[in-house]
Enzyme design. Structure first.
Site, short mmCIF file in Angstrom:
data_model
loop_
_atom_site.label_atom_id
_atom_site.label_comp_id
_atom_site.label_asym_id
_atom_site.label_seq_id
_atom_site.Cartn_x
_atom_site.Cartn_y
_atom_site.Cartn_z
N GLU A 1 100.51 38.59 36.11
CA GLU A 1 101.64 38.35 37.01
C GLU A 1 102.80 39.15 36.43
O GLU A 1 102.93 39.28 35.20
CB GLU A 1 101.98 36.87 37.09
N HIS B 1 98.14 32.91 42.51
CA HIS B 1 99.11 33.81 41.91
C HIS B 1 99.64 33.30 40.58
O HIS B 1 100.76 33.62 40.19
CB HIS B 1 100.26 34.10 42.88
N ASP C 1 93.82 39.35 34.71
CA ASP C 1 94.80 39.21 35.78
C ASP C 1 96.19 39.15 35.15
O ASP C 1 96.36 38.56 34.07
CB ASP C 1 94.56 37.94 36.60
N ASP D 1 93.86 32.74 39.03
CA ASP D 1 93.38 33.90 39.78
C ASP D 1 92.21 34.57 39.06
O ASP D 1 91.25 35.02 39.71
CB ASP D 1 94.51 34.92 39.97
#
Length: 252
Positions: free
Chosen positions: A17, A149, A15, A154
């Site tokens: 960001e 998030h 994951d 996540d």
């Protein structure tokens, strides 16, 4: 990767960001990888990342990371070898994985599994398949610590969702094989309603053509299932208009 049973397979859940959604312009600000084998987490890694550019307020509003948080952190090229090593020999997995892989191009040629697509196959009755929705909709997925998030939280939610999806896949009669699972997940899905925008939840055949044309014109911005389903609906309407035109011509 040699085919194996699902219990023997290793899944590396990733994951990221970012500063935005365009990998040509935007950069990673946080990355995480959770390695799962036999339904259990065996390794994990996460790191803040200095994107080398300011984080826009609209991005901070999603993940709550600011320039101060990432100042002095490693650059992506410094942590990429760690992520790549964790993913070696594994099925790279993520929720809407195409987004993450666009920002982690070193993973793009590995076997991959998108849990968003798998969830749409396994639980078509749900009114949405976002990671945070599945977190609360599926029994057996811990609600976590509320850090939605953020990359590690996540990734761990996705790993828990994956365990539920694999169980459901077996209940649906899926073959106990990584290759069969990946083929099942990659198979075409018809999206019956748009999951976003002013026509969210409305069946495609009830959405104005102008809006569908708008989506079609920006199809590269949407996931494959939505883009293909909208294209198919527009094609269906075009054929219907053609048939109606022929029928009208024949009756005159």
């Amino acid at each position: 990767m040699r085919d194996s049973s699902l219990d023997e397979a290793t899944f590396a859940v990733v994951d990221v960001e970012t500063t935005g959604v365009n990998p040509a312009l935007d950069r990673v600000v946080e990355v995480a990888c959770v390695v799962v084998r036999g339904g259990r987490e065996t390794q994990c890694f996460s790191s803040l990342v200095d994107p080398g550019r300011p984080i826009p307020p609209r991005a901070s509003a999603v993940h709550h990371l600011t320039d101060r948080d990432v100042a002095g952190q490693p650059r992506l090229e410094d942590v990429a070898p760690i992520v790549e090593a964790l993913c070696a020999g594994a099925v790279v997995t993520g929720h809407n994985l195409s987004f993450d892989v666009r920002f982690l191009p070193m993973l793009q040629f590995q076997p991959s599994l998108c849990t968003l697509r798998l969830a749409r196959h396994c639980f078509p009755e749900l009114d949405g398949h976002a990671n945070q929705l599945l977190r609360y909709a599926l029994e057996g997925v811990p609600h976590g610590n509320g850090n939605a998030h953020r990359a590690l939280d996540d990734a761990r939610v996705t790993a828990s969702v994956l365990r539920v999806l694999l169980r459901r896949y077996g209940e649906l009669g899926g073959q106990d094989s990584v290759e069969a699972l990946l083929s099942f997940s990659a198979s075409r899905i018809t999206v019956g309603a748009l999951p976003f925008g002013e026509h969210r939840g409305k069946p495609l055949d009830q959405i104005p053509a102008a809006y569908l044309e708008w989506v079609h014109g920006r199809r590269k911005s949407f996931d494959r299932d939505i883009a293909e389903s909208v294209s198919a609906e527009l094609e269906r309407r075009a054929k219907a208009r053609s048939l109606l035109s022929r029928a009208s011509s024949g009756s005159t």
